[in-house]
Write an enzyme that holds these catalytic residues in place. Structure first.
Site, PDB file in Angstrom:
ATOM      1  N   TYR A   1      -8.639  -6.822   4.030  1.00  0.00           N
ATOM      2  CA  TYR A   1      -7.852  -5.589   3.895  1.00  0.00           C
ATOM      3  C   TYR A   1      -7.016  -5.626   2.622  1.00  0.00           C
ATOM      4  O   TYR A   1      -7.017  -4.668   1.833  1.00  0.00           O
ATOM      5  CB  TYR A   1      -6.966  -5.423   5.114  1.00  0.00           C
ATOM      6  CG  TYR A   1      -6.078  -4.195   5.085  1.00  0.00           C
ATOM      7  CD1 TYR A   1      -6.599  -2.940   5.374  1.00  0.00           C
ATOM      8  CD2 TYR A   1      -4.728  -4.303   4.777  1.00  0.00           C
ATOM      9  CE1 TYR A   1      -5.788  -1.812   5.345  1.00  0.00           C
ATOM     10  CE2 TYR A   1      -3.909  -3.192   4.743  1.00  0.00           C
ATOM     11  CZ  TYR A   1      -4.444  -1.947   5.033  1.00  0.00           C
ATOM     12  OH  TYR A   1      -3.632  -0.830   4.999  1.00  0.00           O
TER      13      TYR A   1
ATOM     14  N   SER B   1      -0.755   0.373   0.465  1.00  0.00           N
ATOM     15  CA  SER B   1      -0.004  -0.415   1.438  1.00  0.00           C
ATOM     16  C   SER B   1       0.821  -1.420   0.659  1.00  0.00           C
ATOM     17  O   SER B   1       0.492  -1.741  -0.498  1.00  0.00           O
ATOM     18  CB  SER B   1      -0.975  -1.157   2.373  1.00  0.00           C
ATOM     19  OG  SER B   1      -0.323  -2.167   3.122  1.00  0.00           O
TER      20      SER B   1
ATOM     21  N   GLY C   1      -1.989  10.480   7.494  1.00  0.00           N
ATOM     22  CA  GLY C   1      -2.814  11.594   7.042  1.00  0.00           C
ATOM     23  C   GLY C   1      -2.493  12.874   7.785  1.00  0.00           C
ATOM     24  O   GLY C   1      -2.364  13.947   7.180  1.00  0.00           O
TER      25      GLY C   1
END
Length: 294
Positions: A166, A153, A31
């Protein structure tokens, strides 16, 4: 120049014709790198983070790069915070051309040991947080034919040991965005997901376990130790991608004339994701990931 939410905006900021991008989760890692890269490329960059007291690294990176960032508070899990941030950006800059959903949180655990509250928290940040921001932004993106980019991801495609919650959240994001993309495209909004593999960020500090101490996971302790040793080695041996490298793929999604829906950030990530996409019966992935815990 750093423009914090609530500060008086400069005349230049109000009248700038530059495209405006809002990026979440910019305190570190991808980010932060994406915010700096976007500003370098001429975007009016609104860099958001949940806790403004953690913005020092972001400010330093911007200063070192000689770019301006509009740094604002935004908690992706708080609908009121998201609505206020998006409305403020449009009021101050006149438009919102792109959003990069980057905010997220890692989690290592397994079903028998995790509480449902643990799993819900992972989903809240990594899935519902993305939806909160995307929903608030879409009317403004429609108005300008903008871009909706989400950093997921390789774990959004390939299920990985001890990353059940996750990966479930990232799978959910990918499924949602893959379904949304053709609908948004009918109204001029391009939707993309960016899939990094190992990125040299703060993985060890963010997974919620004591790597240096004695790992204890009941009957899963041996498998967890094997997984952690392998994963930490991957992050520490120099093979992990830099955040700046991953940010280049974010910029591709923001600037390509016709961005792909799914963008991997390295050749390794492309090969890894490709294994799953060609694995009709699941045996190839199971063979691969079983070795991580054997």
């Amino acid at each position: 120049m750093y423009l914090l939410k609530g500060d008086e905006m400069s005349t230049t900021a109000r009248t700038s014709p530059a495209r405006t991008v809002l990026i979440t989760g910019t305190s570190s890692g991808i980010g932060l790198a994406a915010a700096v890269a976007a500003a370098r490329a001429g975007w009016r960059t609104v860099a958001t983070l949940r806790d403004l007291s953690r913005a020092d690294a972001l400010r330093k990176a911007a200063a070192d790069a000689g770019v301006d960032l509009d740094i604002r508070q935004l908690d992706v899990t708080d609908e009121a915070s998201v609505a206020a941030a998006v409305a403020g950006v449009v009021a101050d800059h006149g438009r919102l051309d792109a959003v990069v959903n980057n905010a997220g949180a890692g989690h290592v655990g397994t079903l028998e040991n995790d509480s449902l509250a643990d799993i819900r928290t992972v989903m809240e940040v990594n899935f519902f947080g993305v939806l909160n921001v995307s929903k608030a932004a879409l009317p403004h993106l429609r108005a300008v034919g903008g871009r909706l980019v989400t950093v997921t991801s390789v774990g959004g495609v390939v299920g990985q040991p001890f990353n059940e919650a996750y990966c479930a959240a990232k799978f959910a994001v990918e499924g949602y965005m893959e379904s949304l993309a053709p609908v948004a495209r009918t109204l001029g909004v391009a939707v993309s997901v960016v899939e990094p593999g190992a990125v040299a960020t703060e993985f060890v500090n963010n997974i919620g376990i004591d790597v240096e101490g004695g790992l204890e996971a009941g009957p899963y302790t041996g498998a967890l130790r094997t997984y952690v040793d392998r994963t930490v080695a991957q992050f520490l041996d120099g093979t992990a991608q830099t955040p700046a490298g991953a940010a280049e793929s974010v910029m591709e999604a923001l600037t390509a004339a016709e961005p792909a829906f799914r963008i991997q950030t390295t050749d390794w990530a492309r090969e890894f994701v490709g294994t799953k996409l060609a694995d009709v019966d699941g045996s190839a992935v199971q063979s691969l990931t079983s070795a991580w815990v054997a």
